[in-house]
Design an enzyme around this catalytic site. Sequence first.
Site, PDB file in Angstrom:
ATOM      1  NE  ARG A  36      19.622 -38.906  57.848  1.00 15.18           N
ATOM      2  CZ  ARG A  36      18.360 -39.040  58.256  1.00 15.18           C
ATOM      3  NH1 ARG A  36      18.092 -39.158  59.540  1.00 15.18           N
ATOM      4  NH2 ARG A  36      17.362 -39.084  57.396  1.00 15.18           N
ATOM      5  CB  ILE A  37      22.800 -35.798  52.562  1.00 13.91           C
ATOM      6  CG1 ILE A  37      22.314 -37.244  52.752  1.00 13.91           C
ATOM      7  CG2 ILE A  37      23.690 -35.694  51.319  1.00 13.91           C
ATOM      8  CD1 ILE A  37      21.337 -37.744  51.685  1.00 13.91           C
ATOM      9  CD  GLU A  60      16.272 -39.864  38.511  1.00 10.30           C
ATOM     10  OE1 GLU A  60      16.378 -38.710  38.960  1.00 10.30           O
ATOM     11  OE2 GLU A  60      16.532 -40.869  39.166  1.00 10.30           O
ATOM     12  CG  HIS A  93      19.289 -41.352  41.250  1.00  2.00           C
ATOM     13  ND1 HIS A  93      18.005 -40.874  41.300  1.00  2.00           N
ATOM     14  CD2 HIS A  93      19.721 -41.364  42.537  1.00  2.00           C
ATOM     15  CE1 HIS A  93      17.674 -40.616  42.555  1.00  2.00           C
ATOM     16  NE2 HIS A  93      18.707 -40.907  43.324  1.00  2.00           N
TER      17      HIS A  93
HETATM   18  C1  GLV Z   1      18.156 -41.959  46.717  1.00  2.94           C
HETATM   19  O1  GLV Z   1      18.000 -41.098  45.918  1.00  2.94           O
HETATM   20  C2  GLV Z   1      17.494 -42.052  47.971  1.00  2.94           C
HETATM   21  O2  GLV Z   1      16.588 -41.251  48.274  1.00  2.94           O
HETATM   22  O3  GLV Z   1      17.844 -42.975  48.723  1.00  2.94           O
END
Ligand code: GLV
Length: 313
Positions: free
Chosen positions: A157-158, A256, A274
């Site tokens: 999707r992204i 992180e 993030h």
């Molecule tokens: C953010 O990094 C997510 O996976 O929603």
Amino acid sequence: MDKPRVFITRKLALEPASILGPGIEIDQFDSEDPLPRARLLERVAQASALLPILGDRIDRELLDAAPRLRIVANHAVGYDNVDVLACTARGVWVTNTPGVLTESTADLAFTLLLTLARRIREGERMVREGKWLGWAPTQLLGMELRGKTLGIIGYGRIGQAVARRAEGFGMRVIFTDERGGVPLDELLSTSDIITIHTPLMPETHHLIGAAELLRMKRGVLLINNARGPIVDEAALVAALQSGHLGGAALDVYEFEPKVHPALLGRDDVVLLPHLGSATRETREAMGRLALTDIELVLRGERPAHPVNEVAAK
Ligand code: GLV
């Protein structure tokens, strides 16, 4: 009978009581601060539902501490922080928040891309520090996007939402994904800009290491707003230091929230905390999705966004 209790591990962008019915008791660490592991383990003891964020590790130790748990509703689309197999073995549903963060995360990937390609940080700093003495034809020259090749690693999707934006900027898009596209090697050696949008899984851990960085064209720009450990951060630093990489824009880090100290002082690097899904609209929608799935499971129903399959009890 006691009301089932949900433990929510951070302050959310919406009030949990606006979604959860009165039959559910809400326990919340109502803060943006990190939640110490020991406190997390303590507070899940009585919880029937858990709403963690991506920084909370949900593993066997936690499941042992939470004998009543029926659902882990992860406040993220990625769920590499959750041991899904261990949850399934104990009959605990795991859900995520897909779809609602696609556009905000793709917007942020493009923000990183433009910030790096057009040297926005350096320009901003020059102005604020009073070092801009006037316009010059050779000042802070960046990379033009039209006609350049954008290599997208992970075309879900992204990744596809990033491709739509790239097409609007006149870029040529190639991608690699287990469902198709070009081989990773070809993407690495032909892209001018590479952006990562694959989930973190054992197969994608250090997918981009020293060898892959060397295969990239000299001067390439690398964007990562997926998960930090997909890139070997030490190898990335070496590739920047050698001048092989033209720059990197990162929203996520291998360890992180620690950032490799060598990245901090570099002008060819953009670093964000993030922020991929950090819009008011998206964060409200993510909270709503996670809380709704908790409500469903505590009512004995199937959640709407499961990532595992749990036999009816
Ligand atoms: C953010 O990094 C997510 O996976 O929603």
